[in-house]
Scaffold this motif. Structure first.
Motif, PDB file in Angstrom:
ATOM      1  N   LEU A  14     -29.329  -1.956   2.315  1.00  0.00           N
ATOM      2  CA  LEU A  14     -30.076  -2.504   1.922  1.00  0.00           C
ATOM      3  C   LEU A  14     -30.666  -3.344   3.096  1.00  0.00           C
ATOM      4  O   LEU A  14     -31.354  -4.547   3.079  1.00  0.00           O
ATOM      5  N   GLY A  18     -35.137  -5.357  -2.783  1.00  0.00           N
ATOM      6  CA  GLY A  18     -35.635  -4.898  -3.904  1.00  0.00           C
ATOM      7  C   GLY A  18     -36.566  -3.769  -4.067  1.00  0.00           C
ATOM      8  O   GLY A  18     -36.406  -2.858  -3.709  1.00  0.00           O
ATOM      9  N   CYS A 128     -32.783 -14.835  -6.151  1.00  0.00           N
ATOM     10  CA  CYS A 128     -32.862 -12.671  -5.128  1.00  0.00           C
ATOM     11  C   CYS A 128     -33.924 -13.228  -4.688  1.00  0.00           C
ATOM     12  O   CYS A 128     -34.711 -14.860  -4.365  1.00  0.00           O
ATOM     13  N   HIS A 129     -34.281 -12.383  -4.454  1.00  0.00           N
ATOM     14  CA  HIS A 129     -36.145 -12.526  -3.611  1.00  0.00           C
ATOM     15  C   HIS A 129     -36.601 -11.426  -4.228  1.00  0.00           C
ATOM     16  O   HIS A 129     -35.965 -10.451  -4.537  1.00  0.00           O
ATOM     17  N   SER A 130     -37.339 -11.502  -4.814  1.00  0.00           N
ATOM     18  CA  SER A 130     -38.169 -10.439  -5.466  1.00  0.00           C
ATOM     19  C   SER A 130     -39.956 -10.684  -5.057  1.00  0.00           C
ATOM     20  O   SER A 130     -40.409 -11.769  -5.047  1.00  0.00           O
ATOM     21  N   GLY A 195     -37.573 -11.086 -11.223  1.00  0.00           N
ATOM     22  CA  GLY A 195     -37.890  -9.926 -11.158  1.00  0.00           C
ATOM     23  C   GLY A 195     -37.384  -8.707 -11.603  1.00  0.00           C
ATOM     24  O   GLY A 195     -36.368  -8.940 -12.615  1.00  0.00           O
ATOM     25  N   ALA A 196     -37.224  -8.174 -11.956  1.00  0.00           N
ATOM     26  CA  ALA A 196     -36.767  -6.292 -12.479  1.00  0.00           C
ATOM     27  C   ALA A 196     -36.443  -5.837 -11.362  1.00  0.00           C
ATOM     28  O   ALA A 196     -36.711  -5.601 -10.755  1.00  0.00           O
ATOM     29  N   ASP A 197     -35.049  -5.245 -12.175  1.00  0.00           N
ATOM     30  CA  ASP A 197     -35.185  -4.121 -11.014  1.00  0.00           C
ATOM     31  C   ASP A 197     -35.227  -2.835 -12.098  1.00  0.00           C
ATOM     32  O   ASP A 197     -35.867  -1.581 -12.095  1.00  0.00           O
ATOM     33  N   LYS A 208     -30.787  -8.543 -10.104  1.00  0.00           N
ATOM     34  CA  LYS A 208     -29.714  -8.832  -9.290  1.00  0.00           C
ATOM     35  C   LYS A 208     -28.666  -9.565 -10.062  1.00  0.00           C
ATOM     36  O   LYS A 208     -28.422  -9.924 -10.824  1.00  0.00           O
ATOM     37  N   LYS A 233     -41.129  -0.018 -14.155  1.00  0.00           N
ATOM     38  CA  LYS A 233     -39.475  -0.604 -14.094  1.00  0.00           C
ATOM     39  C   LYS A 233     -39.307   0.198 -15.180  1.00  0.00           C
ATOM     40  O   LYS A 233     -38.134  -0.142 -15.380  1.00  0.00           O
ATOM     41  N   PHE A 269     -25.724  -5.367  -9.521  1.00  0.00           N
ATOM     42  CA  PHE A 269     -26.997  -6.154 -11.066  1.00  0.00           C
ATOM     43  C   PHE A 269     -25.935  -6.440 -12.341  1.00  0.00           C
ATOM     44  O   PHE A 269     -25.552  -6.128 -11.865  1.00  0.00           O
TER      45      PHE A 269
HETATM   46  C1  RUB Z   1     -33.886  -7.882  -5.636  1.00  0.00           C
HETATM   47  C2  RUB Z   1     -33.821  -8.108  -6.905  1.00  0.00           C
HETATM   48  C3  RUB Z   1     -35.171  -8.241  -7.206  1.00  0.00           C
HETATM   49  C4  RUB Z   1     -35.632  -7.240  -8.157  1.00  0.00           C
HETATM   50  C5  RUB Z   1     -36.755  -7.530  -8.067  1.00  0.00           C
HETATM   51  O1  RUB Z   1     -31.818  -7.076  -5.276  1.00  0.00           O
HETATM   52  O2  RUB Z   1     -32.491  -7.598  -7.615  1.00  0.00           O
HETATM   53  O3  RUB Z   1     -35.277  -9.378  -7.938  1.00  0.00           O
HETATM   54  O4  RUB Z   1     -35.231  -5.645  -7.351  1.00  0.00           O
HETATM   55  O5  RUB Z   1     -37.812  -6.897  -7.067  1.00  0.00           O
HETATM   56  P1  RUB Z   1     -31.512  -6.939  -4.154  1.00  0.00           P
HETATM   57  P2  RUB Z   1     -39.737  -7.028  -6.613  1.00  0.00           P
HETATM   58  O6  RUB Z   1     -31.352  -7.216  -3.412  1.00  0.00           O
HETATM   59  O7  RUB Z   1     -30.301  -6.049  -3.753  1.00  0.00           O
HETATM   60  O8  RUB Z   1     -32.644  -4.935  -3.698  1.00  0.00           O
HETATM   61  O9  RUB Z   1     -40.311  -7.682  -7.409  1.00  0.00           O
HETATM   62  O10 RUB Z   1     -39.772  -6.948  -4.948  1.00  0.00           O
HETATM   63  O11 RUB Z   1     -39.369  -5.675  -7.450  1.00  0.00           O
END
Ligand code: RUB
Length: 305
Positions: A14, A18, A128-130, A195-197, A208, A233, A269
């Motif tokens: 980490l 993101g 979280c941080h997106s 956001g989304a993974d 997250k 994604k 997640f």
């Molecule tokens: C980060 C997280 C973010 C997505 C989207 O989780 O869940 O919402 O990855 O981020 P972690 P982005 O810190 O465990 O990676 O929009 O930057 O792709």
């Protein structure tokens, strides 16, 4: 291969956070690999390239943007008629640059579409941080809109602090809460955006841990819940079967000196069912998450080659 291993480790631990940042770091690692390779012919280069791809794939299991990016770059090399190592590497490097440029353009488009939802006086809730959510909020601020943000700290590794810092630095009024205060604050929000993974074939969204609970609370409070994400994604493997496991991280992230024999679980997640998602804000506009597969077929057919 050292730079690839180093990048994979940074994604795993980490240091690179993101989905988007992980994908960008992986693409750049392949570029460095292309600059440094000692392979003598296309066959041995492809063997090494696939090893590099595997190392980066395995860094985090729930990151289709990273996988899609590498799949695209590796298949372009395989399909090309180039035979000389210098030509193959140049192709990989140029394609990687182009991919990153397009990824950046996609995020800008999604951020612009999303920022249209924000009106003066609104309060927006995020988790979280997106980098995509931050871009959307900052875009709205730069367009002269005045609004507030509520942001969760996001246990266990506090990515919400990254969001709060970014927003405050851009002059956006931000309230920071612990995750378990969500219910108490959601009524103050006009809408929720995260956001989304990963996005599945059925339009469910992996993000997250805590996102699904937030979506259910938003639903109960009659607040629109949005996802902002690049279409890449999309997890194409979910077309053939359901979502495979969600990343389980080390218990040490939660409690470093936990009592022996305590069963500490740390899923990274969770999966939000599409029925709780009001809209998916992406580079093509705002779509229903249930429509994701049609949109993917239209704009990214190579995901199925
Ligand atoms: C980060 C997280 C973010 C997505 C989207 O989780 O869940 O919402 O990855 O981020 P972690 P982005 O810190 O465990 O990676 O929009 O930057 O792709």
């Amino acid at each position: 291969m050292e730079s690839v291993k180093d990048t994979a480790e940074k994604i795993r631990n980490l240091e690179v956070k993101g989905a988007r940042n992980a994908a960008i770091a992986a693409v750049k690692a392949l570029q460095t690999f292309a600059y440094q390779t000692k392979a003598i012919d296309k066959k041995s280069f492809l063997v090494e390239l696939e090893q590099a791809q595997r190392l980066l794939f395995d860094a985090r299991e729930t990151e289709p943007l990273l996988r899609n990016a590498l799949h695209y770059l590796v298949s372009q090399v395989k399909q090309s008629g180039a035979q000389k190592i210098s030509e193959i590497c140049a192709l990989l490097i140029v394609n990687a640059d182009n991919f990153l440029t397009e990824l950046d353009a996609s995020r800008t488009c999604a951020a612009e579409f999303g920022s249209e939802l924000i009106q003066n006086g609104m309060t927006i809730f995020t988790h979280c941080h997106s980098s995509t959510v931050s871009k959307m909020l900052i875009h709205a601020k730069q367009a002269g809109k005045n609004f507030k943000v509520i942001c969760t700290e996001t246990r266990p590794t506090f990515q919400g602090r990254v969001t709060a810092r970014e927003l405050i630095e851009k002059g956006i009024e931000t309230t920071f809460i612990i995750d378990s205060a969500t219910q108490a604050f959601i009524l103050k929000a006009d809408f929720i955006v995260v956001g989304a993974d990963a996005i599945t074939f059925e339009g469910n969204v992996v993000n997250k841990i805590g996102t699904c609970g937030l979506a259910i609370l938003a639903h109960a409070a009659h607040k629109p819940f949005y996802i902002v994400s690049e279409l890449l994604k999309f997890d194409s493997t979910t077309f053939y079967s359901g979502l495979e496991g969600v990343e389980q991280r080390s218990p040490v992230e939660i409690w470093i000196d936990a009592p022996k024999n305590l069963d500490v679980r740390n899923p990274a997640f969770d999966v939000t069912p599409s029925k709780y998602i009001y809209g998916l804000i992406c580079e093509k506009g705002i779509i229903s998450p249930k429509n994701i597969f049609n949109v993917i077929q239209q704009f990214y057919p190579w995901l199925y080659t």
